[in-house]
Scaffold this motif. Structure first.
Motif, PDB file in Angstrom:
ATOM      1  N   TYR A 283      -4.840   0.311  -3.306  1.00 20.38           N
ATOM      2  CA  TYR A 283      -5.023  -0.236  -1.810  1.00 20.38           C
ATOM      3  C   TYR A 283      -3.815  -1.106  -1.139  1.00 20.38           C
ATOM      4  O   TYR A 283      -3.423  -1.731  -0.469  1.00 20.38           O
ATOM      5  CB  TYR A 283      -6.394  -0.691  -1.560  1.00 20.38           C
ATOM      6  N   GLN A 286      -1.105  -0.613   0.152  1.00 26.09           N
ATOM      7  CA  GLN A 286      -1.887   0.626   1.672  1.00 26.09           C
ATOM      8  C   GLN A 286      -0.986   1.898   2.270  1.00 26.09           C
ATOM      9  O   GLN A 286      -0.952   2.161   2.924  1.00 26.09           O
ATOM     10  CB  GLN A 286      -1.183  -0.469   2.949  1.00 26.09           C
ATOM     11  N   LYS A 287      -0.707   2.721   1.548  1.00 32.87           N
ATOM     12  CA  LYS A 287      -0.282   4.279   1.170  1.00 32.87           C
ATOM     13  C   LYS A 287      -1.226   5.378  -0.093  1.00 32.87           C
ATOM     14  O   LYS A 287      -1.828   4.454  -1.105  1.00 32.87           O
ATOM     15  CB  LYS A 287       1.089   4.140   0.822  1.00 32.87           C
ATOM     16  N   TYR A 288      -1.682   6.365   0.229  1.00 29.15           N
ATOM     17  CA  TYR A 288      -2.560   6.783  -0.008  1.00 29.15           C
ATOM     18  C   TYR A 288      -2.259   8.440   0.267  1.00 29.15           C
ATOM     19  O   TYR A 288      -2.492   9.272   0.655  1.00 29.15           O
ATOM     20  CB  TYR A 288      -4.275   6.524   0.249  1.00 29.15           C
ATOM     21  N   THR A 302      -2.985   8.881   3.647  1.00 28.98           N
ATOM     22  CA  THR A 302      -3.035   7.746   4.401  1.00 28.98           C
ATOM     23  C   THR A 302      -3.672   6.807   6.126  1.00 28.98           C
ATOM     24  O   THR A 302      -4.569   6.825   6.254  1.00 28.98           O
ATOM     25  CB  THR A 302      -1.800   6.872   4.383  1.00 28.98           C
ATOM     26  N   VAL A 306      -6.584   4.793   5.786  1.00 25.51           N
ATOM     27  CA  VAL A 306      -6.384   3.857   6.864  1.00 25.51           C
ATOM     28  C   VAL A 306      -7.272   2.888   7.948  1.00 25.51           C
ATOM     29  O   VAL A 306      -7.847   2.220   8.302  1.00 25.51           O
ATOM     30  CB  VAL A 306      -5.081   3.295   6.721  1.00 25.51           C
ATOM     31  N   ARG A 310      -9.398  -0.271   8.450  1.00 29.93           N
ATOM     32  CA  ARG A 310      -9.225  -0.249   9.830  1.00 29.93           C
ATOM     33  C   ARG A 310     -10.299  -0.680  10.750  1.00 29.93           C
ATOM     34  O   ARG A 310     -10.862  -1.837  11.429  1.00 29.93           O
ATOM     35  CB  ARG A 310      -7.902   0.405  10.646  1.00 29.93           C
ATOM     36  N   TYR A 347      -6.685  -5.036   6.635  1.00 35.36           N
ATOM     37  CA  TYR A 347      -7.215  -5.351   8.443  1.00 35.36           C
ATOM     38  C   TYR A 347      -8.407  -6.088   8.516  1.00 35.36           C
ATOM     39  O   TYR A 347      -8.414  -6.379   9.990  1.00 35.36           O
ATOM     40  CB  TYR A 347      -7.863  -3.629   7.867  1.00 35.36           C
TER      41      TYR A 347
END
Length: 403
Positions: A283, A286-288, A302, A306, A310, A347
């Motif tokens: 996390y 913020q890239k999965y 992602t 995300v 969000r 978020y």
């Protein structure tokens, strides 16, 4: 074996324990199994206590019948280990907190106790309940008393982990239940510092708490099973009324995560916990991106993750604002913490700015990681996941000093 301070946070993702200054965690995975299944769990003995925390198998007698439980990591792959995540989890009635408590005591005894003494005396135990659960009663004190009484007195547990077998009697002399989120104000207002001259732990006022002296403050506790918020009086003092405690009407985070897994990510993760661990591990940037460790194949997940985070944050902020904005015309300060707060923080910031503006976001909304100053003398510095536990430790130490 004597334990002076047992502080427990029975969370829906993780159970956090601080026992006489020793901290450890147990995942909130509990699966009840049959005696026959319990006898076949282990093929090899556990030789090192360091491995025990991941291999907790216990039994206890409830209503004159012996019940067998896999607890924590050992239970993660059991299909019945996460039955509490899709709904509000009643910790007063559920066997999950109780089974984890017994397993924690068995582990701590193996780690710190003497083999010859099969008894643990707990001088003082502190725990918490979420606001939504306490609001079910006519008075908060009724729910708190139920939880306190559940842990007061004598308990018996058998540790069945191969190589670590033992039977224990646990006696809790005093227990007290606090209100989740509200109790966190103690760790925002005070800190535990190492007084090297006197060789004691000192409770000191936090300098950074001054920013709340002239403002009412809303503490928003975002957990895996519920989101609660409480309006504090100026200087982080006690709430003025029962109406100051609000349950944020939103699907539990773990329940929403389970829906995402089943709807969009079922092919990538074997269970909810593996998805949760993946998000926790990724996390911060913020890239999965999921990597297959055997083939090297990569899957960029992602977008769906995300999008869910969000949407969840936007609804959460709306519900929090709706609950408190009409209660005062003065500017409110908001502090976000809880196990899910770090994951949702970018978020939440977006959502607050969209609903208000950047200036209000910067001046009135805070996350724990950016709020507490660095202090090398501080003991057990609170994080978003442990602030409530830190508060219980402060209260425990104050109680000891008062005699």
């Amino acid at each position: 074996m004597e334990i002076k301070r047992l502080n427990a946070d029975f969370g829906n993702s993780t159970n956090n324990f601080l026992i006489d200054s020793y901290y450890f965690e147990i995942p909130t995975c509990v699966a009840e199994i049959s005696k026959e299944q319990a006898e076949g769990v282990f093929t090899n003995s556990v030789e090192d206590v360091d491995d025990l925390l991941d291999r907790l198998l216990i039994s206890t007698v409830l209503n004159d019948e012996e019940h067998y439980y896999m607890v924590g990591k050992l239970a993660e792959n059991n299909p019945y280990a996460n039955t509490h995540v899709g709904k509000m989890h009643d910790k007063i009635e559920s066997n999950i907190p109780y089974a984890v408590f017994l397993a924690a005591m068995a582990y701590f005894h193996k780690l710190k106790g003497e083999k010859e003494i099969a008894e643990i005396k707990v001088d003082s135990m502190k725990m918490m309940l979420p606001i939504w659960l306490l609001k079910k009663e006519d008075k908060f004190s009724i729910g708190q008393s139920k939880m306190q009484n559940r842990f007061m007195g004598e308990h018996n547990v058998k540790l069945l982990t191969a190589g670590m077998e033992t039977e224990l009697t646990i006696n809790v002399e005093r227990s007290k239940c606090y209100i989740e989120s509200e109790v966190g104000r103690w760790a925002l207002k005070y800190k535990m510092a190492n007084d090297q001259e006197k060789e004691v732990t000192a409770i000191e006022k936090r300098l950074e708490s001054k920013m709340f002296d002239n403002h009412n403050t809303v503490l928003v506790d975002i957990g895996g099973g519920s989101a609660d918020a409480v309006l504090l009086a100026k200087s982080l003092n006690t709430p003025v009324s029962k109406d100051s405690f609000q349950v944020i009407q939103i699907v539990p985070f773990l329940g929403r995560l389970e829906s995402l897994w089943k709807e969009k990510l079922l092919e990538h993760f074997t269970d909810l916990r593996s998805l949760e661990k993946f998000i926790v591990a990724n996390y911060k940037n913020q890239k999965y991106v999921l990597k297959n460790q055997n083939t090297g194949e990569k899957f960029d997940l992602t977008e769906p993750i995300v999008e869910m985070l969000r949407e969840y944050s936007k609804l959460l902020v709306y519900k929090v604002m709706e609950a408190f904005n009409n209660k005062t015309k003065d500017a409110l300060k908001f502090v976000y913490f809880g196990g899910e707060a770090p994951i949702l923080s970018p978020y939440i910031k977006e959502a607050v700015e969209q609903m208000t503006n950047e200036e209000i976001m910067e001046n009135n909304h805070y996350f724990l990681s950016g709020l507490i100053d660095g202090d090398e003398s501080e003991i057990f510095k609170p994080t978003a996941r442990t602030i409530n536990l830190s508060a219980l430790e402060i209260l425990s130490l104050n109680e000891l000093k008062q005699g």
